[in-house]
Design an enzyme around this catalytic site. Sequence first.
Site, PDB file in Angstrom:
ATOM      1  N   TYR A  55     -10.215  -6.566  -8.397  1.00 51.76           N
ATOM      2  CA  TYR A  55      -9.630  -7.679  -7.661  1.00 51.76           C
ATOM      3  C   TYR A  55      -8.825  -8.550  -8.610  1.00 51.76           C
ATOM      4  O   TYR A  55      -9.228  -8.773  -9.753  1.00 51.76           O
ATOM      5  CB  TYR A  55     -10.714  -8.541  -7.024  1.00 51.76           C
ATOM      6  N   GLU A  57      -7.003 -11.571  -7.215  1.00 55.93           N
ATOM      7  CA  GLU A  57      -6.401 -12.626  -6.379  1.00 55.93           C
ATOM      8  C   GLU A  57      -5.872 -13.747  -7.259  1.00 55.93           C
ATOM      9  O   GLU A  57      -6.513 -14.155  -8.234  1.00 55.93           O
ATOM     10  CB  GLU A  57      -7.442 -13.180  -5.407  1.00 55.93           C
ATOM     11  N   ASP A 201      17.162  -8.934   4.183  1.00 55.41           N
ATOM     12  CA  ASP A 201      16.147  -7.876   4.113  1.00 55.41           C
ATOM     13  C   ASP A 201      16.883  -6.608   3.701  1.00 55.41           C
ATOM     14  O   ASP A 201      17.595  -5.999   4.505  1.00 55.41           O
ATOM     15  CB  ASP A 201      15.486  -7.721   5.487  1.00 55.41           C
ATOM     16  N   THR A 227      11.580  -3.321   0.534  1.00 59.38           N
ATOM     17  CA  THR A 227      10.545  -2.326   0.242  1.00 59.38           C
ATOM     18  C   THR A 227      10.875  -1.678  -1.103  1.00 59.38           C
ATOM     19  O   THR A 227      11.952  -1.896  -1.668  1.00 59.38           O
ATOM     20  CB  THR A 227      10.504  -1.226   1.321  1.00 59.38           C
ATOM     21  N   LYS A 230      12.003   3.342  -0.455  1.00 56.81           N
ATOM     22  CA  LYS A 230      13.121   4.013   0.225  1.00 56.81           C
ATOM     23  C   LYS A 230      14.139   4.423  -0.843  1.00 56.81           C
ATOM     24  O   LYS A 230      13.836   5.273  -1.664  1.00 56.81           O
ATOM     25  CB  LYS A 230      13.703   3.093   1.299  1.00 56.81           C
ATOM     26  N   ARG A 236       4.973   3.192  -2.106  1.00 56.40           N
ATOM     27  CA  ARG A 236       5.113   2.608  -0.769  1.00 56.40           C
ATOM     28  C   ARG A 236       4.685   1.150  -0.832  1.00 56.40           C
ATOM     29  O   ARG A 236       3.491   0.846  -0.848  1.00 56.40           O
ATOM     30  CB  ARG A 236       4.230   3.396   0.193  1.00 56.40           C
TER      31      ARG A 236
HETATM   32  N1  DSN Z   1      10.135   2.256   9.342  1.00 58.81           N
HETATM   33  C1  DSN Z   1      11.217   1.911   8.466  1.00 58.81           C
HETATM   34  C2  DSN Z   1      12.385   2.788   8.651  1.00 58.81           C
HETATM   35  O1  DSN Z   1      12.166   3.970   8.899  1.00 58.81           O
HETATM   36  O2  DSN Z   1      13.512   2.353   8.566  1.00 58.81           O
HETATM   37  C3  DSN Z   1      11.564   0.509   8.598  1.00 58.81           C
HETATM   38  O3  DSN Z   1      10.391  -0.223   8.462  1.00 58.81           O
END
Ligand code: DSN
Length: 419
Positions: A55, A57, A201, A227, A230, A236
């Site tokens: 942990y 925090e 975003d 994120t 990607k 992830r």
């Molecule tokens: N689920 C993602 C995507 O495939 O674009 C977005 O959160």
Amino acid sequence: MSMMSRTLAQADPEVAEIIGNELERQQNTLMLIPSENYASRAVMAAAGSVMTNKYAEGYPGRRYYNGCMYYDEIENLARDRARALFRADHANVQPHTGTSANMAAYYAMLDPGDRILAMKIEHGGHLSHGMKINFSGQTYEAHFYGLSEETDQIDYDNIREIAMQVRPRLIVAGASAYPRVIDFRQFREIADECGAYLMADIAHIVGLVAAGAHPDPVPVAQVVTSTTHKTLRGPRSAFILCNSDWARKVDRAVFPGVQAGPLMHIIAAKAVAFKEAQSLFFREYQRQIIRNAYALAVSLQEEGFRLVTGGTDNHLMLVDLRNKEITGKLAADLLEAAGIVVNKNLIPGDERSPDETSGIRPGTPGVTTRGMQEPEMQQIGKLIARVIHEGRDNEKVLAEVRRQVLELCEAFPVYEHLP
Ligand code: DSN
């Protein structure tokens, strides 16, 4: 042998077998989902490390648990690397996912009931950008902008008009299914005119931004969320960037606002990904993603497919299947049977439900990681066309395409070091 020292295969053959099957699936299919990628061995090693055990925090130097010295080091490293990569004043690397990053950003910038203005989901927006079935639509008063009916592209004049009427406290710029460049400067001008904050975003385009292959929102948006799995090709997870004015509010919003214990093994893996993204190799990788998307788009157009906006500037394209008399769902299922993995997607003006859809959303980050280039994209475009044109109720066609897919996968292997 103690329970602690057994391998996964020894300790739990059932789980080991499922993971082995998934490895084979990833190796033997063409992954064209634009929000997925293959994390490096180094990223996965950090994510599967002893950093999962504690942990932590709080933040470096201010933890609620003892024994966090190396956790502080790793989080500082991840933050410093993120700041350097994006030339940002401040980075918070604790958000677990893109939606939890957005939740924390809203929490930092808004009060419940405040108005936000974001892109409609059916035009490429995201669940966490104010949809009624999501916390964002239930906590805030969400208003939406759409794409131009003529061009299917962002219409900044129209957004300005809506913004001046709605007077939102926050404008969200960003999308999960938009194939063109987003002009964050224009968004900031609109936000300034109507007295709103701007949040970008960049979950999808983050790798392109890091590589200088897409306009950078960091100098213009008060807060940027993203994120890491990607185009950035990390674990992830997610992170937030902001200017120093917002640093304290953002940190307090993430912890203790919307999260408690951070996933420190994933923060270690994010540190690795941020380092990988600083390399010249990564910059070239991002440029190849764009070249590959362009080549795939051209190949599909040559086969008679209509692309929303007429093409792509980034890592993905939106294929309008209405002239092919097939739903996005059936197209994606047939393609999967042939070893090509895409996702169905709503398109602007779609009359079908999100479960059916009239489109698919192919993207090139994954196949580019495997080393494929324009000639392979040409070939993949033709394979997609063959499946959609001839694959319905035709096992022979699906099997023939499957064989060609396997040949491509063998020529461009991934995770060949894994057992
Ligand atoms: N689920 C993602 C995507 O495939 O674009 C977005 O959160």
